[in-house]
Design a protein around this motif. Structure first.
Motif, PDB file in Angstrom:
ATOM      1  N   LEU A 167      -4.302   7.103   2.151  1.00 27.60           N
ATOM      2  CA  LEU A 167      -4.657   5.695   2.324  1.00 27.60           C
ATOM      3  C   LEU A 167      -6.069   5.562   2.873  1.00 27.60           C
ATOM      4  CD1 LEU A 167      -3.765   2.733   2.187  1.00 27.60           C
ATOM      5  CD2 LEU A 167      -2.838   3.007   4.491  1.00 27.60           C
ATOM      6  N   GLU A 168      -6.373   6.372   3.855  1.00 26.58           N
ATOM      7  CA  GLU A 168      -7.712   6.334   4.442  1.00 26.58           C
ATOM      8  C   GLU A 168      -8.769   6.793   3.437  1.00 26.58           C
ATOM      9  OE1 GLU A 168     -10.027   7.697   8.503  1.00 26.58           O
ATOM     10  OE2 GLU A 168      -7.843   7.820   8.400  1.00 26.58           O
ATOM     11  N   ALA A 169      -8.493   7.861   2.710  1.00 28.09           N
ATOM     12  CA  ALA A 169      -9.461   8.387   1.738  1.00 28.09           C
ATOM     13  C   ALA A 169      -9.677   7.414   0.582  1.00 28.09           C
ATOM     14  CB  ALA A 169      -8.984   9.739   1.209  1.00 28.09           C
ATOM     15  N   MET A 229      -3.972   3.745   8.944  1.00 25.21           N
ATOM     16  CA  MET A 229      -2.616   3.426   9.366  1.00 25.21           C
ATOM     17  C   MET A 229      -2.134   4.463  10.371  1.00 25.21           C
ATOM     18  SD  MET A 229       0.768   2.777   6.996  1.00 25.21           S
ATOM     19  CE  MET A 229       0.057   1.383   6.136  1.00 25.21           C
ATOM     20  N   LYS A 230      -1.505   4.003  11.410  1.00 26.09           N
ATOM     21  CA  LYS A 230      -0.945   4.883  12.431  1.00 26.09           C
ATOM     22  C   LYS A 230       0.489   5.253  12.063  1.00 26.09           C
ATOM     23  CE  LYS A 230      -4.406   4.264  15.399  1.00 26.09           C
ATOM     24  NZ  LYS A 230      -5.479   5.179  15.349  1.00 26.09           N
ATOM     25  N   GLU A 231       0.956   6.376  12.588  1.00 20.70           N
ATOM     26  CA  GLU A 231       2.335   6.805  12.350  1.00 20.70           C
ATOM     27  C   GLU A 231       3.323   5.747  12.820  1.00 20.70           C
ATOM     28  OE1 GLU A 231       3.018  10.628  14.098  1.00 20.70           O
ATOM     29  OE2 GLU A 231       1.492  11.589  12.855  1.00 20.70           O
ATOM     30  N   GLY A 232       3.004   5.086  13.921  1.00 19.64           N
ATOM     31  CA  GLY A 232       3.877   4.055  14.471  1.00 19.64           C
ATOM     32  C   GLY A 232       3.988   2.830  13.577  1.00 19.64           C
ATOM     33  N   LEU A 249       0.818  -1.213   0.000  1.00 21.33           N
ATOM     34  CA  LEU A 249       0.000   0.000   0.000  1.00 21.33           C
ATOM     35  C   LEU A 249       0.854   1.265   0.000  1.00 21.33           C
ATOM     36  CD1 LEU A 249      -2.736  -1.159   2.541  1.00 21.33           C
ATOM     37  CD2 LEU A 249      -2.943  -1.012   0.045  1.00 21.33           C
ATOM     38  N   VAL A 250       1.916   1.275   0.808  1.00 23.47           N
ATOM     39  CA  VAL A 250       2.794   2.453   0.872  1.00 23.47           C
ATOM     40  C   VAL A 250       3.493   2.664  -0.469  1.00 23.47           C
ATOM     41  CG1 VAL A 250       4.908   3.356   1.938  1.00 23.47           C
ATOM     42  CG2 VAL A 250       3.104   2.373   3.372  1.00 23.47           C
ATOM     43  N   LEU A 251       4.047   1.599  -1.038  1.00 23.02           N
ATOM     44  CA  LEU A 251       4.711   1.725  -2.343  1.00 23.02           C
ATOM     45  C   LEU A 251       3.737   2.173  -3.421  1.00 23.02           C
ATOM     46  CD1 LEU A 251       7.043  -1.397  -2.287  1.00 23.02           C
ATOM     47  CD2 LEU A 251       7.753   1.005  -2.187  1.00 23.02           C
ATOM     48  N   SER A 252       2.518   1.672  -3.360  1.00 14.85           N
ATOM     49  CA  SER A 252       1.509   2.055  -4.338  1.00 14.85           C
ATOM     50  C   SER A 252       1.201   3.548  -4.247  1.00 14.85           C
ATOM     51  CB  SER A 252       0.241   1.231  -4.136  1.00 14.85           C
ATOM     52  OG  SER A 252      -0.727   1.581  -5.093  1.00 14.85           O
ATOM     53  N   LEU A 253       1.067   4.062  -3.034  1.00 13.55           N
ATOM     54  CA  LEU A 253       0.833   5.497  -2.867  1.00 13.55           C
ATOM     55  C   LEU A 253       1.979   6.310  -3.455  1.00 13.55           C
ATOM     56  CD1 LEU A 253      -0.490   5.643   0.817  1.00 13.55           C
ATOM     57  CD2 LEU A 253      -1.819   6.092  -1.253  1.00 13.55           C
ATOM     58  N   LEU A 254       3.206   5.891  -3.169  1.00 13.22           N
ATOM     59  CA  LEU A 254       4.374   6.643  -3.627  1.00 13.22           C
ATOM     60  C   LEU A 254       4.618   6.506  -5.123  1.00 13.22           C
ATOM     61  CD1 LEU A 254       6.823   6.024  -0.655  1.00 13.22           C
ATOM     62  CD2 LEU A 254       5.569   8.126  -1.224  1.00 13.22           C
ATOM     63  N   SER A 255       4.031   5.496  -5.751  1.00 15.49           N
ATOM     64  CA  SER A 255       4.213   5.352  -7.198  1.00 15.49           C
ATOM     65  C   SER A 255       3.481   6.449  -7.964  1.00 15.49           C
ATOM     66  CB  SER A 255       3.745   3.977  -7.682  1.00 15.49           C
ATOM     67  OG  SER A 255       2.336   3.867  -7.628  1.00 15.49           O
ATOM     68  N   GLY A 256       2.525   7.090  -7.322  1.00 11.18           N
ATOM     69  CA  GLY A 256       1.772   8.167  -7.965  1.00 11.18           C
ATOM     70  C   GLY A 256       2.405   9.538  -7.796  1.00 11.18           C
ATOM     71  N   GLU A 257       2.992   9.779  -6.622  1.00  7.17           N
ATOM     72  CA  GLU A 257       3.616  11.067  -6.344  1.00  7.17           C
ATOM     73  C   GLU A 257       4.422  10.970  -5.058  1.00  7.17           C
ATOM     74  OE1 GLU A 257       1.023  14.277  -4.696  1.00  7.17           O
ATOM     75  OE2 GLU A 257      -0.579  12.812  -4.939  1.00  7.17           O
ATOM     76  N   ASP A 258       5.363  11.884  -4.899  1.00  8.70           N
ATOM     77  CA  ASP A 258       6.106  11.984  -3.651  1.00  8.70           C
ATOM     78  C   ASP A 258       5.139  12.464  -2.572  1.00  8.70           C
ATOM     79  OD1 ASP A 258       8.196  11.441  -5.340  1.00  8.70           O
ATOM     80  OD2 ASP A 258       9.293  13.292  -4.929  1.00  8.70           O
ATOM     81  N   MET A 259       5.274  11.931  -1.370  1.00  6.84           N
ATOM     82  CA  MET A 259       4.371  12.295  -0.281  1.00  6.84           C
ATOM     83  C   MET A 259       5.122  12.361   1.038  1.00  6.84           C
ATOM     84  SD  MET A 259       0.932  10.036  -0.806  1.00  6.84           S
ATOM     85  CE  MET A 259      -0.026  10.108  -2.297  1.00  6.84           C
ATOM     86  N   TYR A 260       4.563  13.106   1.975  1.00  3.49           N
ATOM     87  CA  TYR A 260       5.065  13.110   3.340  1.00  3.49           C
ATOM     88  C   TYR A 260       4.162  12.201   4.173  1.00  3.49           C
ATOM     89  CZ  TYR A 260       1.545  16.829   3.962  1.00  3.49           C
ATOM     90  OH  TYR A 260       0.384  17.559   3.986  1.00  3.49           O
ATOM     91  N   GLY A 261       4.620  11.853   5.361  1.00  2.00           N
ATOM     92  CA  GLY A 261       3.945  10.847   6.178  1.00  2.00           C
ATOM     93  C   GLY A 261       2.461  11.052   6.388  1.00  2.00           C
ATOM     94  N   TYR A 262       2.079  12.211   6.931  1.00  2.00           N
ATOM     95  CA  TYR A 262       0.656  12.435   7.201  1.00  2.00           C
ATOM     96  C   TYR A 262      -0.165  12.383   5.920  1.00  2.00           C
ATOM     97  CZ  TYR A 262      -3.738  14.457   8.613  1.00  2.00           C
ATOM     98  OH  TYR A 262      -5.085  14.661   8.820  1.00  2.00           O
TER      99      TYR A 262
END
Length: 114
Positions: free
Chosen positions: A34-36, A44-47, A15-28
């Protein structure tokens, strides 16, 4: 309905890699996206997120850089690398195989073991 945490833990890297494949992102931003995108199924929690990002960065699958936000605050952005894109492809294949097998069992069409 929120997904069982044990179900998400096996797919968090995908899921994280999939998000980043679209654009650079910061943690929050990743947590919010991911939630949207999952209609609030994945929260997903920060931890959980940051250890995944740090492991991916250590493995060379993502890089990070700092950038000032319009508010003046400095944020750490993550960028998927070529190695990360290859890993994403592998994780997608794993997920496809796994989900097809689970769906076959649920549908009652899995071949019987001898």
């Amino acid at each position: 309905m929120k997904a069982d945490k044990s179900l998400m833990s096996g797919s968090a890297t995908l899921l994280v890699l999939s998000l980043l494949s679209g654009e650079d992102m910061y943690g929050y931003q990743m947590i919010a996206q991911l939630e949207a995108r999952s209609d609030h199924t994945f929260a997903m929690k920060e931890g959980t997120l940051y250890p995944i990002l740090h492991a991916l960065e250590k493995d060379g699958a993502v890089d990070s850089y700092e950038k000032s936000a319009p508010t003046g605050r400095t944020r750490k952005y993550y960028h998927i690398t070529k190695k990360g894109l290859r890993l994403l492809g592998e994780k997608k294949e794993e997920w496809t195989t796994f989900s097809q097998a689970v769906n076959a069992v649920l549908a009652g069409s899995a071949p019987a073991l001898a």
